[in-house]
Design an enzyme around this catalytic site. Structure first.
Site, PDB file in Angstrom:
ATOM      1  N   CYS A 121      -7.431 -39.327 -25.022  1.00  0.00           N
ATOM      2  CA  CYS A 121      -8.497 -39.818 -24.932  1.00  0.00           C
ATOM      3  C   CYS A 121      -9.727 -39.148 -25.357  1.00  0.00           C
ATOM      4  O   CYS A 121      -9.917 -38.877 -26.669  1.00  0.00           O
ATOM      5  CB  CYS A 121      -8.826 -40.500 -23.542  1.00  0.00           C
ATOM      6  SG  CYS A 121      -9.673 -42.362 -23.511  1.00  0.00           S
ATOM      7  N   HIS A 229      -3.571 -43.089 -22.124  1.00  0.00           N
ATOM      8  CA  HIS A 229      -3.528 -42.352 -20.831  1.00  0.00           C
ATOM      9  C   HIS A 229      -2.107 -42.199 -20.568  1.00  0.00           C
ATOM     10  O   HIS A 229      -1.606 -42.835 -19.602  1.00  0.00           O
ATOM     11  CB  HIS A 229      -4.416 -42.797 -20.129  1.00  0.00           C
ATOM     12  CG  HIS A 229      -5.788 -42.516 -20.131  1.00  0.00           C
ATOM     13  ND1 HIS A 229      -6.680 -41.418 -19.762  1.00  0.00           N
ATOM     14  CD2 HIS A 229      -6.655 -43.250 -20.730  1.00  0.00           C
ATOM     15  CE1 HIS A 229      -7.906 -41.263 -20.158  1.00  0.00           C
ATOM     16  NE2 HIS A 229      -7.850 -42.519 -20.962  1.00  0.00           N
ATOM     17  N   GLU A 231      -0.793 -39.846 -18.979  1.00  0.00           N
ATOM     18  CA  GLU A 231      -0.763 -38.812 -17.637  1.00  0.00           C
ATOM     19  C   GLU A 231      -0.793 -39.755 -16.619  1.00  0.00           C
ATOM     20  O   GLU A 231      -0.287 -39.569 -15.436  1.00  0.00           O
ATOM     21  CB  GLU A 231      -1.957 -38.039 -17.645  1.00  0.00           C
ATOM     22  CG  GLU A 231      -3.172 -38.615 -17.221  1.00  0.00           C
ATOM     23  CD  GLU A 231      -3.980 -39.527 -18.336  1.00  0.00           C
ATOM     24  OE1 GLU A 231      -3.639 -39.588 -19.255  1.00  0.00           O
ATOM     25  OE2 GLU A 231      -4.923 -40.124 -17.856  1.00  0.00           O
TER      26      GLU A 231
HETATM   27  N1  LIG Z   1     -15.983 -41.704 -23.282  1.00  0.00           N
HETATM   28  C1  LIG Z   1     -15.027 -42.002 -24.313  1.00  0.00           C
HETATM   29  C2  LIG Z   1     -13.603 -41.227 -23.938  1.00  0.00           C
HETATM   30  C3  LIG Z   1     -12.946 -42.340 -22.928  1.00  0.00           C
HETATM   31  C4  LIG Z   1     -12.245 -41.685 -21.895  1.00  0.00           C
HETATM   32  O1  LIG Z   1     -11.766 -40.478 -22.099  1.00  0.00           O
HETATM   33  N2  LIG Z   1     -11.962 -42.755 -20.914  1.00  0.00           N
HETATM   34  C5  LIG Z   1     -11.015 -42.142 -19.799  1.00  0.00           C
HETATM   35  C6  LIG Z   1     -11.969 -41.608 -18.502  1.00  0.00           C
HETATM   36  C7  LIG Z   1     -11.168 -41.742 -17.247  1.00  0.00           C
HETATM   37  C8  LIG Z   1      -9.910 -40.886 -17.190  1.00  0.00           C
HETATM   38  O2  LIG Z   1      -9.834 -39.522 -17.450  1.00  0.00           O
HETATM   39  O3  LIG Z   1      -8.863 -41.215 -17.024  1.00  0.00           O
HETATM   40  C9  LIG Z   1     -14.840 -43.278 -25.004  1.00  0.00           C
HETATM   41  O4  LIG Z   1     -15.479 -44.117 -24.161  1.00  0.00           O
HETATM   42  O5  LIG Z   1     -14.203 -43.625 -25.756  1.00  0.00           O
END
Ligand SMILES: N[C@@H](CCC(=O)NCCCC(=O)O)C(=O)O
Length: 265
Positions: A121, A229, A231
């Site tokens: 992400c 995600h 994970e």
């Molecule tokens: N802020 C960026 C990346 C978004 C992101 O990494 N979301 C996951 C946040 C929570 C987690 O770690 O599961 C965007 O908005 O593109």
């Protein structure tokens, strides 16, 4: 779900996998944190997680010497647009300039050493920016693009549940790892790759064309970045398990090579 660690005393040392933390206020106190699901996924991959709050320039060499792998996690924070030649938008969204300032220069150096990299992400976005690419600030405002965000008020299992499919590029790394050309993924991001960094290759796209996975074919080691995600409940998702298994094996291979050839730092 916490993974249970084998307590076999003959177990070889697990490869050390660095996780850069996010700087955020927790109960009014500035803290550095990493989500438990990322730590559990590193353990599922067979790695020893090592959380790194931040690093000064003169500390990067020591971290590069320690690392057998690096996992760049997601974060609600955005990469500051100044890093790709744009100005802050209104609203700017959450920022983490401390993470920006050390992770962005860290990425090309770890790739140069062949240290395995798995980016998730925000981590994919950092990889693209670190290598000269740029981001869309708010994908959902673009013509023809879907809304890839989720709602904060939803229960976690809904937020991280299936959101859309991704089409995997035939013959690319991801297809080799997953033996699939299309999978369902979750989606929790407002930003996405705009200009792809020259050294990155697209591995998968969403139906609206948003780039959902990239790799760095010219890197000496394993490199994969995904916008979704894996994970999240990785233990129960066969596609996610394959990704973390491949990353974990790459880290063990790097660790063994480092031991055999005395590479350090
Ligand atoms: N802020 C960026 C990346 C978004 C992101 O990494 N979301 C996951 C946040 C929570 C987690 O770690 O599961 C965007 O908005 O593109």
């Amino acid at each position: 779900m916490r993974s249970t660690l084998p307590r076999d005393t003959t177990e070889t040392t697990r490869p050390l996998i660095l996780l850069p933390a996010c700087r955020k206020s927790i109960d009014g106190t500035t803290s550095f944190s990493v989500g438990e699901k990322y730590i559990d996924a590193v353990r599922l991959a067979g790695g020893q997680p090592l959380l790194v709050p931040y690093a000064t320039d003169d500390e990067l060499d020591a971290l590069l010497g320690l690392a057998d792998g690096v996992l760049l996690t997601g974060s609600p924070s955005n990469v500051h647009p100044a890093h790709y030649g744009k100005s802050l938008q209104d609203p700017p969204g959450a920022l983490d300039t401390v993470r920006d300032d050390w992770v962005l220069p860290f990425i090309p150096r770890l790739l140069d050493k062949g240290i395995p990299l798995f980016a998730i992400c925000r981590g994919l976005q950092e990889l693209n920016v670190a290598l000269g690419g740029s981001l869309h600030h708010a994908v959902h405002t673009l013509p023809g693009k879907n809304d890839h965000r989720t709602r904060d008020d939803l229960p976690e299992h809904t937020k991280y549940g299936p959101a859309h499919v991704v089409d995997i590029v035939p013959g690319a790394l991801l297809e080799q790892l997953l033996d699939a050309t299309q999978i369902e993924v979750n989606s929790l991001h407002g930003q996405a790759i705009d200009r792809l960094a020259p050294s990155l290759a697209v591995e998968a796209n969403a139906p609206d064309g948003v780039i959902e996975a990239v790799s760095c074919p010219g890197a000496r080691g394993f490199s994969l970045a995904v916008q979704w995600h894996p994970e999240w409940r990785a233990h129960d998702n066969p596609h996610s398990r394959k990704l973390f298994d491949a990353f974990g094996q790459a880290c063990r291979d790097y660790q063994r090579t480092k031991t055999q050839t005395g590479i350090n730092g």
